[in-house]
Design an enzyme around this catalytic site. Structure first.
Site: not given
Length: 659
Positions: A18-19, A23, A60, A121
């Protein structure tokens, strides 16, 4: 509906890659000055700063979430850098991100079977690679282990204690010589994934997280546990501990009605809560298949295979029109369908040119509502049809599908201009298959006359195989015509015929013209004289088309000025297999049908006359279009008296009735 699949083996090694905020990483690679800064990628519309579609981990940490708009994110984090996603045709253009994802997939596919499940993914089946490593260089025999592998999280083994102790525990687990074979294979998978992640970073500048387990379900759960740029392994002994407290609604395929039913009807909130129900009880409640599937996933059993797919299974283009931007008339719907279909057509053409694949199905989806009807949302029926290549054709078909769906949605045979609103539109192309080798456009056959093909190969690349006549052949009273055509490698855009089962024998049982397109390139050596024990019959003159008679009368027509399409297949080329065969037939005084030897039997697929797109004929030179249209017209059958005594007009002239 979930499908219960038993595991073929519990010794598989499956990884889910999973990258990390992909984006954002793509934009940071384009603009290196953004690295390390709180960054987010926003949608193309500017309302309240645009919706966030990707948020960096730096942002985040300030409390920025994907559910926020750009203006709200700036209030939470004034330093945030907002990058707008590229725009094309009034909507987001994701081609940059798709291409970046393809770069990652090409690296991951070096070590095992690879399934690309989305832009960012990928699933990997590393079982074979792990088996080879265990046989050749088992982890317990390695003197050094790369640092990235020692940073791995191994459920049930590692903890959040001192970093050095954790690495030593991981080293002991990786190098344990008396471990269960399943754990040894999993340890090899951990080493392989760590190496692949480092390759991705070095070659693309992207970080990714990974989960390594014995099936796809567990690998996907593990990849999300420790992010970013980390990997997590799930030994078989730790499966129960992972699932016991895992929220049931976060399990794949349980986020909707089925998960809600488990909560409300059975009081199941975690996967562990399912353990109290027997398989029979779950089958009684949800059916045999779904009940077995629920019982399996509660115990970490999942037999889903990793499909060897590096390319997407479908192509799609869509746009939403929330609130006051809803589409309320046909012209506005037509405008946006044209935009969406243009993008879809470009992607289909790119897939055709780069990957030699064609799609066969076009589907239209829409979200609509009726005023004063709160239950009408999401009831717009999806519609599908055979896909025709070409932007204008896709646009036309999509609009027709929309109007059919709108009629059903309104429960009326008349499409009105008001009383409805469209909040979402999308078109997709599916049933994608690889083009059989040796196919190309009909224009290939005119390469010697028209500069429309880049190939410089002579006519031997393809030929028309006939019975008596290179364009038409008749047998008794049959009115069907068969023109087998061997096609060389594709040199110009291919125009597929939809609804055909490629690579399979298909017999045409209806009347009319039938094209049989072979897969392999023909050569002179493929032509074999048919064996026959019957006495030779006198030669019969074949029935010929009027235009063919002109060619026979004037065989020396100047090249490039032919009066019939047949001249293109009767070029004055003495090295051509056709020319040689015609000469041989004339010397022997008969015409025989050509067929292949049994050792190289040709696969064909067939086209019926009513399935041929008439626009393809427009590709031909103008002087030949009418001739081909004549071929496509149904041939008239002779009128035969049905029933009665079976007396025909011929009986009145028979010798027995003579005076």
């Amino acid at each position: 509906m979930p499908v219960a699949k038993p595991e073929a083996s519990d010794s598989r090694v499956i990884a889910h890659i999973d990258m990390d905020c992909f984006y954002v990483q793509v934009e940071q690679r384009k603009h290196p000055q953004l690295r390390g800064l709180p960054t987010a990628v926003v949608q193309y519309n500017s309302w309240k700063g645009g919706g966030l579609i990707a948020v960096s981990y730096e942002a985040r940490n300030y409390g920025v979430k994907r559910s926020m708009r750009g203006d709200e994110a700036k209030e939470v984090c004034p330093e945030i850098q907002l990058v707008q996603v590229p725009v094309a045709r009034g909507k987001a253009d994701l081609n940059t991100y798709r291409e970046a994802g393809s770069q990652v997939v090409s690296i991951l596919a070096r070590r095992g079977r690879c399934e690309r499940s989305s832009i960012d993914e990928v699933y990997l089946d590393l079982t074979d690679a792990a088996e080879r490593m265990l046989t050749e260089t088992s982890p317990h025999s390695l003197e050094t282990i790369i640092e990235e592998a020692l940073k791995s999280h191994v459920l049930g083994i590692t903890s959040r204690e001192d970093g050095i102790d954790v690495k030593e525990k991981v080293r002991e687990w990786l190098c344990k010589s008396d471990a269960d074979r399943r754990d040894k294979l999993l340890a090899c998978g951990v080493l392989i994934v760590a190496d692949l992640r480092m390759q991705v970073l070095q070659e693309t500048q992207f970080t990714c997280s990974a989960g390594i387990a014995h099936n796809k379900m567990l690998a996907k759960l593990a990849s999300a546990m420790n992010k970013p740029a980390q990997q997590t392994a799930v030994p078989f002994s730790s499966v129960k501990g992972l699932l016991e407290s895992f929220p049931i609604k976060k399990m794949k395929q349980l986020g909707g009605k089925l998960g809600s039913s488990l909560q409300t009807d059975l009081g199941v909130n975690t996967v562990g809560d399912l353990w109290q129900f027997s398989e029979g009880k779950l089958q009684e409640r949800y059916g045999i298949n779904t009940g077995t599937w629920l019982w399996n996933i509660a115990r970490g059993i999942n037999g889903e295979e990793v499909e060897g797919r590096l390319l997407p299974k479908s192509h799609g283009s869509g746009k939403t029109f929330p609130g006051p931007r809803a589409l309320k008339n046909l012209p506005s719907v037509q405008h946006w369908l044209n935009e969406l279909c243009e993008e879809l057509s470009e992607r289909l053409q790119s897939d055709l040119e780069h990957n030699r694949r064609i799609a066969r199905n076009l589907t239209l989806h829409a979200h609509a509502y009726k005023p004063n009807d709160s239950d009408s949302h999401d009831k717009f029926p999806s519609k599908s049809c055979a896909l025709r290549y070409g932007t204008l054709k896709i646009q036309e078909d999509a609009m027709n599908l929309f109007q059919v769906g709108l009629r059903e949605f309104l429960d009326s045979s008349k499409v009105t201009q008001g009383g409805w609103g469209i909040t979402g539109l999308s078109v997709s192309a599916s049933k994608i298959i690889a083009i059989p080798s040796g196919t190309c456009s009909i224009k290939k056959y005119f390469q010697g006359q028209q500069p429309i093909c880049s190939s410089s190969k002579p006519l031997e690349d393809g030929y028309i195989e006939t019975t008596e006549h290179p364009s038409l052949s008749f047998s008794g009273d049959e009115d069907s015509t068969s023109v087998p055509i061997e096609l060389p490698g594709q040199e110009v855009p291919y125009f597929p015929c939809n609804g055909v089962d490629f690579g399979q024998e298909a017999a045409a049982s209806t009347s009319g013209l039938t094209f049989c397109v072979g897969r392999e390139s023909c050569s002179e050596s493929n032509l074999v004289e048919p064996e026959s024990t019957l006495p030779e019959e006198p030669r019969r003159e074949p029935k010929t088309h009027a235009l063919d008679q002109q060619v026979r009368k004037n065989p020396s027509v100047e090249k490039g000025k032919s009066s019939s399409i047949l001249d293109f297949f009767r070029r004055a080329d003495t090295n051509s297999p056709l020319q040689k065969q015609d000469q041989a037939d004339k010397m022997q005084g008969r015409h025989q049908s050509h067929r292949r030897g049994s050792s190289q039997e040709r696969e064909t697929w067939h086209y019926k006359a009513d399935e041929i797109d008439p626009s393809v004929i427009n590709e031909l030179p103008p002087e030949f279009q009418e001739e081909v249209r004549d071929w496509l017209r149904p041939l008239k059958r002779p009128n035969v008296v049905k029933g009665g005594s079976g007396v025909s007009i011929a009986s009145f002239f028979s010798s027995t009735n003579k005076p």
